[in-house]
Write a protein that holds these residues in place. Sequence first.
Motif, short mmCIF file in Angstrom:
data_model
loop_
_atom_site.label_atom_id
_atom_site.label_comp_id
_atom_site.label_asym_id
_atom_site.label_seq_id
_atom_site.Cartn_x
_atom_site.Cartn_y
_atom_site.Cartn_z
N ALA A 22 0.83 -1.20 0.00
CA ALA A 22 0.00 0.00 0.00
C ALA A 22 0.86 1.26 0.00
CB ALA A 22 -0.94 -0.01 1.20
N LEU A 23 1.88 1.28 0.87
CA LEU A 23 2.73 2.46 0.93
C LEU A 23 3.61 2.59 -0.31
CD1 LEU A 23 3.80 2.43 4.69
CD2 LEU A 23 2.30 4.08 3.55
N GLY A 24 3.98 1.46 -0.91
CA GLY A 24 4.76 1.52 -2.14
C GLY A 24 3.99 2.16 -3.27
N VAL A 25 2.68 1.97 -3.28
CA VAL A 25 1.82 2.57 -4.30
C VAL A 25 1.44 3.99 -3.93
CG1 VAL A 25 -0.46 2.46 -5.38
CG2 VAL A 25 0.91 0.38 -5.16
N LEU A 26 0.91 4.18 -2.71
CA LEU A 26 0.34 5.46 -2.32
C LEU A 26 1.37 6.46 -1.80
CD1 LEU A 26 -2.79 4.05 -0.44
CD2 LEU A 26 -2.67 4.85 -2.82
N LYS A 27 2.51 5.97 -1.36
CA LYS A 27 3.61 6.77 -0.82
C LYS A 27 3.37 7.22 0.63
CE LYS A 27 6.08 6.54 -4.53
NZ LYS A 27 5.18 5.71 -5.34
N THR A 28 2.15 7.52 0.99
CA THR A 28 1.82 7.90 2.36
C THR A 28 0.39 7.47 2.64
OG1 THR A 28 1.58 9.75 3.90
CG2 THR A 28 1.14 10.21 1.60
N ALA A 29 0.13 6.89 3.82
CA ALA A 29 -1.20 6.38 4.10
C ALA A 29 -1.38 6.19 5.60
CB ALA A 29 -1.44 5.04 3.38
N THR A 30 -2.63 6.03 6.01
CA THR A 30 -2.95 5.73 7.40
C THR A 30 -3.20 4.23 7.54
OG1 THR A 30 -5.34 6.00 7.09
CG2 THR A 30 -4.07 7.99 7.61
N ARG A 105 8.22 -4.26 -8.90
CA ARG A 105 8.48 -3.04 -9.66
C ARG A 105 9.94 -2.62 -9.46
NH1 ARG A 105 3.04 0.62 -8.31
NH2 ARG A 105 1.54 -0.86 -9.20
N GLY A 106 10.54 -2.14 -10.55
CA GLY A 106 11.90 -1.67 -10.48
C GLY A 106 11.99 -0.31 -9.80
N PRO A 107 13.20 0.13 -9.45
CA PRO A 107 13.38 1.41 -8.75
C PRO A 107 12.76 2.59 -9.49
CG PRO A 107 15.40 0.13 -8.67
CD PRO A 107 14.47 -0.60 -9.60
N GLU A 108 12.90 2.64 -10.81
CA GLU A 108 12.37 3.77 -11.56
C GLU A 108 10.85 3.79 -11.55
OE1 GLU A 108 14.01 4.01 -15.43
OE2 GLU A 108 16.04 4.48 -14.72
N GLU A 109 10.23 2.63 -11.36
CA GLU A 109 8.77 2.56 -11.30
C GLU A 109 8.24 2.95 -9.93
OE1 GLU A 109 7.07 -0.98 -13.78
OE2 GLU A 109 8.90 -1.68 -12.82
N MET A 110 9.11 2.92 -8.91
CA MET A 110 8.65 3.19 -7.55
C MET A 110 8.55 4.67 -7.25
SD MET A 110 7.92 0.35 -6.27
CE MET A 110 7.63 0.91 -4.59
N GLY A 111 9.19 5.52 -8.03
CA GLY A 111 9.15 6.94 -7.75
C GLY A 111 10.17 7.32 -6.69
N GLY A 112 10.15 8.60 -6.30
CA GLY A 112 11.12 9.10 -5.34
C GLY A 112 10.67 8.89 -3.91
N ALA A 122 -1.84 16.55 5.26
CA ALA A 122 -1.91 15.50 4.23
C ALA A 122 -3.24 15.47 3.49
CB ALA A 122 -1.63 14.13 4.86
N SER A 123 -3.90 16.61 3.35
CA SER A 123 -5.23 16.60 2.74
C SER A 123 -5.22 16.10 1.30
CB SER A 123 -5.86 18.00 2.81
OG SER A 123 -5.05 18.94 2.12
N HIS A 124 -4.22 16.53 0.51
CA HIS A 124 -4.19 16.08 -0.88
C HIS A 124 -3.83 14.60 -0.97
CE1 HIS A 124 -2.41 15.55 -4.96
NE2 HIS A 124 -3.52 16.18 -5.28
N ALA A 125 -2.84 14.18 -0.19
CA ALA A 125 -2.46 12.76 -0.20
C ALA A 125 -3.63 11.88 0.20
CB ALA A 125 -1.28 12.53 0.73
N SER A 171 -2.64 -2.31 -9.49
CA SER A 171 -2.95 -1.68 -10.78
C SER A 171 -2.62 -0.20 -10.76
CB SER A 171 -4.44 -1.85 -11.10
OG SER A 171 -4.84 -3.19 -11.06
N TYR A 172 -2.31 0.34 -9.60
CA TYR A 172 -2.17 1.78 -9.43
C TYR A 172 -0.74 2.18 -9.06
CZ TYR A 172 -7.28 1.82 -9.36
OH TYR A 172 -8.59 1.66 -9.70
N ALA A 173 -0.43 3.43 -9.32
CA ALA A 173 0.80 4.06 -8.85
C ALA A 173 0.48 5.52 -8.59
CB ALA A 173 1.91 3.95 -9.89
N ALA A 174 1.04 6.07 -7.53
CA ALA A 174 0.79 7.47 -7.18
C ALA A 174 2.07 8.28 -7.32
CB ALA A 174 0.25 7.57 -5.75
N GLU A 175 1.88 9.57 -7.56
CA GLU A 175 3.01 10.50 -7.69
C GLU A 175 3.99 10.02 -8.76
OE1 GLU A 175 3.27 13.53 -6.24
OE2 GLU A 175 1.25 13.10 -5.55
N VAL A 176 3.48 9.89 -9.98
CA VAL A 176 4.27 9.38 -11.09
C VAL A 176 4.82 10.55 -11.91
CG1 VAL A 176 4.24 7.97 -13.18
CG2 VAL A 176 2.89 7.29 -11.18
#
Length: 282
Positions: A22-30, A105-112, A122-125, A171-176
């Motif tokens: 979940a965190l790998g996709v969303l980057k930040t989560a509860t 997923r490779g490093p380049e697919e994971m984002g920064g 964190a309203s937008h996230a 199926s998803y990726a965030a902050e791409v």
Amino acid sequence: MAKRKENEAGSSTGHRADALRALGVLKTATADQIQRLSSPHLTYRHTTKDTAAKRKEARTASHRGALNDLRRHGLSVDGGRTRGGEEVRLLTKDGLAAAGLELDRGPEEMGGMPESAGRSGASHAMTVNETVIAMIPPKPDLDLVAGEPAEAVAAAQAWVDAPDGIGSITSYAAEVALPSTGTWKNPGVGCAWADIALVAPEAGLPLLFIEADNCTEDASVIALKFDKYMRHFHRKAKDTDGQDKPMWRTRWSAPDPQWGDATHPPVLLVFNQVGSGPRCSR
């Protein structure tokens, strides 16, 4: 049974993997969002507890333990709190690498590396995350709800019977990053950043970009985002066959356009009624 010292919060391997994905996709989560994505059946347990707060505490306990153990391993860190007071968790550099293994997923697919979004609420996230959850939306395993009160079982059954969503968390990726200059790994200044990228060919969506807006930005600011998208879509790069093609096609294996005369993937704009802008009151 005594808890293993390395996992003092008592989390299971499965719950830690849930949190990493979940965190790998969303980057930040509860923990609440990770639970609803990964173990939706828990939403229908503990329904006899006195208050909503106690029910939430009980259903998220396993994933809060997983997040605490990931923190002990140096894979996650606290990222502040949402405006509602919930803890936000982020991955470290090592955590991002571990999540990449879980997601294949490779490093380049994971984002920064994600930043501490919780410092400002964190309203937008959170809007991005809720958009992903709403588009899936995860369905509970009814076998894991058996024995719960009739009302809870009926609610779970109704959710299972509802129309299917689109894809799963993988199926998803965030902050791409969608660079108009620079590279995928090191995009240039002023590039587009897609809030969400969705790849779900089984649902007729080989590639879809999504922008989530909290109604806090002026229309002209949003329009500039689409200009950045077009700069990326017009950029060419050499593929493995040595031929120049749209740069986005060197990363995603979307088929030839199926959206009329479009020469690029569609971009979906989602409005969340948070701000006080005029379009939010329509």
